[in-house]
Design a protein around this motif. Structure first.
Motif, short mmCIF file in Angstrom:
data_model
loop_
_atom_site.label_atom_id
_atom_site.label_comp_id
_atom_site.label_asym_id
_atom_site.label_seq_id
_atom_site.Cartn_x
_atom_site.Cartn_y
_atom_site.Cartn_z
N GLN A 102 -12.78 14.52 -0.72
CA GLN A 102 -12.06 14.39 -1.98
C GLN A 102 -12.89 13.58 -2.99
OE1 GLN A 102 -8.25 12.53 -1.40
NE2 GLN A 102 -7.72 12.56 -3.56
N PHE A 103 -13.45 12.44 -2.55
CA PHE A 103 -14.18 11.56 -3.46
C PHE A 103 -15.57 12.09 -3.78
CE2 PHE A 103 -11.50 7.80 -1.77
CZ PHE A 103 -10.48 8.12 -2.65
N SER A 159 0.82 -1.20 0.00
CA SER A 159 0.00 0.00 0.00
C SER A 159 0.86 1.26 0.00
CB SER A 159 -0.95 0.01 1.20
OG SER A 159 -0.21 0.09 2.39
N LEU A 160 0.26 2.33 -0.47
CA LEU A 160 0.89 3.64 -0.41
C LEU A 160 0.45 4.31 0.89
CD1 LEU A 160 0.39 4.79 -4.12
CD2 LEU A 160 2.42 3.80 -3.07
N PRO A 161 1.14 5.37 1.30
CA PRO A 161 0.75 6.04 2.55
C PRO A 161 -0.71 6.52 2.54
CG PRO A 161 2.92 6.76 1.89
CD PRO A 161 2.38 5.92 0.75
N GLU A 162 -1.21 6.91 1.39
CA GLU A 162 -2.59 7.38 1.27
C GLU A 162 -3.34 6.50 0.28
OE1 GLU A 162 -4.13 9.69 3.03
OE2 GLU A 162 -2.36 10.44 4.07
N ASP A 163 -4.50 5.99 0.70
CA ASP A 163 -5.32 5.17 -0.19
C ASP A 163 -5.73 5.93 -1.44
OD1 ASP A 163 -5.44 2.82 1.44
OD2 ASP A 163 -6.86 3.86 2.75
N SER A 164 -5.91 7.23 -1.31
CA SER A 164 -6.31 8.03 -2.46
C SER A 164 -5.21 8.07 -3.53
CB SER A 164 -6.66 9.46 -2.03
OG SER A 164 -5.60 10.04 -1.30
N ASP A 165 -3.95 7.93 -3.14
CA ASP A 165 -2.84 7.94 -4.10
C ASP A 165 -2.82 6.70 -4.98
OD1 ASP A 165 -2.04 10.36 -3.05
OD2 ASP A 165 -0.48 9.48 -1.78
N VAL A 166 -3.34 5.60 -4.47
CA VAL A 166 -3.37 4.35 -5.24
C VAL A 166 -4.23 4.52 -6.48
CG1 VAL A 166 -4.07 1.91 -5.19
CG2 VAL A 166 -2.97 2.93 -3.20
N ILE A 226 -2.62 5.04 -9.75
CA ILE A 226 -1.91 3.89 -10.31
C ILE A 226 -2.90 2.80 -10.73
CG2 ILE A 226 -0.20 2.10 -9.84
CD1 ILE A 226 0.89 4.09 -7.64
N ILE A 227 -3.85 2.52 -9.85
CA ILE A 227 -4.86 1.49 -10.11
C ILE A 227 -6.22 2.14 -9.89
CG2 ILE A 227 -5.79 -0.75 -9.41
CD1 ILE A 227 -3.00 -1.41 -8.29
N PRO A 228 -6.90 2.54 -10.95
CA PRO A 228 -8.21 3.18 -10.77
C PRO A 228 -9.19 2.23 -10.07
CG PRO A 228 -7.44 3.39 -13.04
CD PRO A 228 -6.52 2.43 -12.34
N TYR A 229 -9.93 2.75 -9.12
CA TYR A 229 -10.92 1.93 -8.41
C TYR A 229 -12.21 2.71 -8.22
CZ TYR A 229 -9.05 4.38 -4.27
OH TYR A 229 -8.62 5.32 -3.38
N ASN A 230 -13.28 1.97 -8.01
CA ASN A 230 -14.60 2.56 -7.80
C ASN A 230 -15.04 2.50 -6.34
OD1 ASN A 230 -14.82 1.05 -10.73
ND2 ASN A 230 -15.55 3.15 -10.70
#
Length: 130
Positions: free
Chosen positions: A98-99, A64-71, A74-78
């Motif tokens: 943000q979302f 994982s990256l430090p922030e889930d939003s940063d992922v 790299i990997i678009p998610y819904n």
């Protein structure tokens, strides 16, 4: 979804199972450590990743990256899946804001497992080591 997944237990398994019901392809991030919670981990990153990778509901495991939003870059998610114990935290209030500007991302909070938790397991281990 991301997590530390240290001391893997039924709560972790239930969350992964519920998350898979929302999506065709479930990517799970495993935290390098638990420093964001001011805790140490008992199981190595490699072993925790292998445990999560072995769960039939999981399609891909990443560090994982430090922030889930940063992922998302790299990997678009819904969907971003998380335990209900994070609802209302500063971090997830920030994610919600943000979302909310995006039409295709939803945060899904799953009920916290009361019967077994990593906190309970850590406490039991600490008591045994005294």
């Amino acid at each position: 979804m991301s997590g530390t997944f240290d001391l893997f237990h039924i709560g972790h398994l239930n969350m992964l199972k519920k998350a898979k019901q929302y999506c065709d392809y479930l990517v799970v991030g495993v935290h390098k450590d638990a420093s964001h919670k001011n805790k140490t981990v008992f199981i190595s990153l490699e072993e925790r990743m292998e445990i999560v990778r072995s769960v039939r509901y999981v399609d891909e495991v990443i560090v994982s990256l430090p922030e889930d939003s940063d992922v998302r870059e790299i990997i678009p998610y819904n969907y971003l899946f998380v335990g209900s114990d994070y609802k209302g935290t500063e971090r997830f209030q920030r994610y919600e804001e943000q979302f909310s500007k995006l039409d295709d991302v939803e945060i899904v909070y799953f009920p916290y497992t009361k019967s077994t938790s990593s906190t309970q397991l850590r406490s039991a281990i600490s008591q045994d080591n005294k």
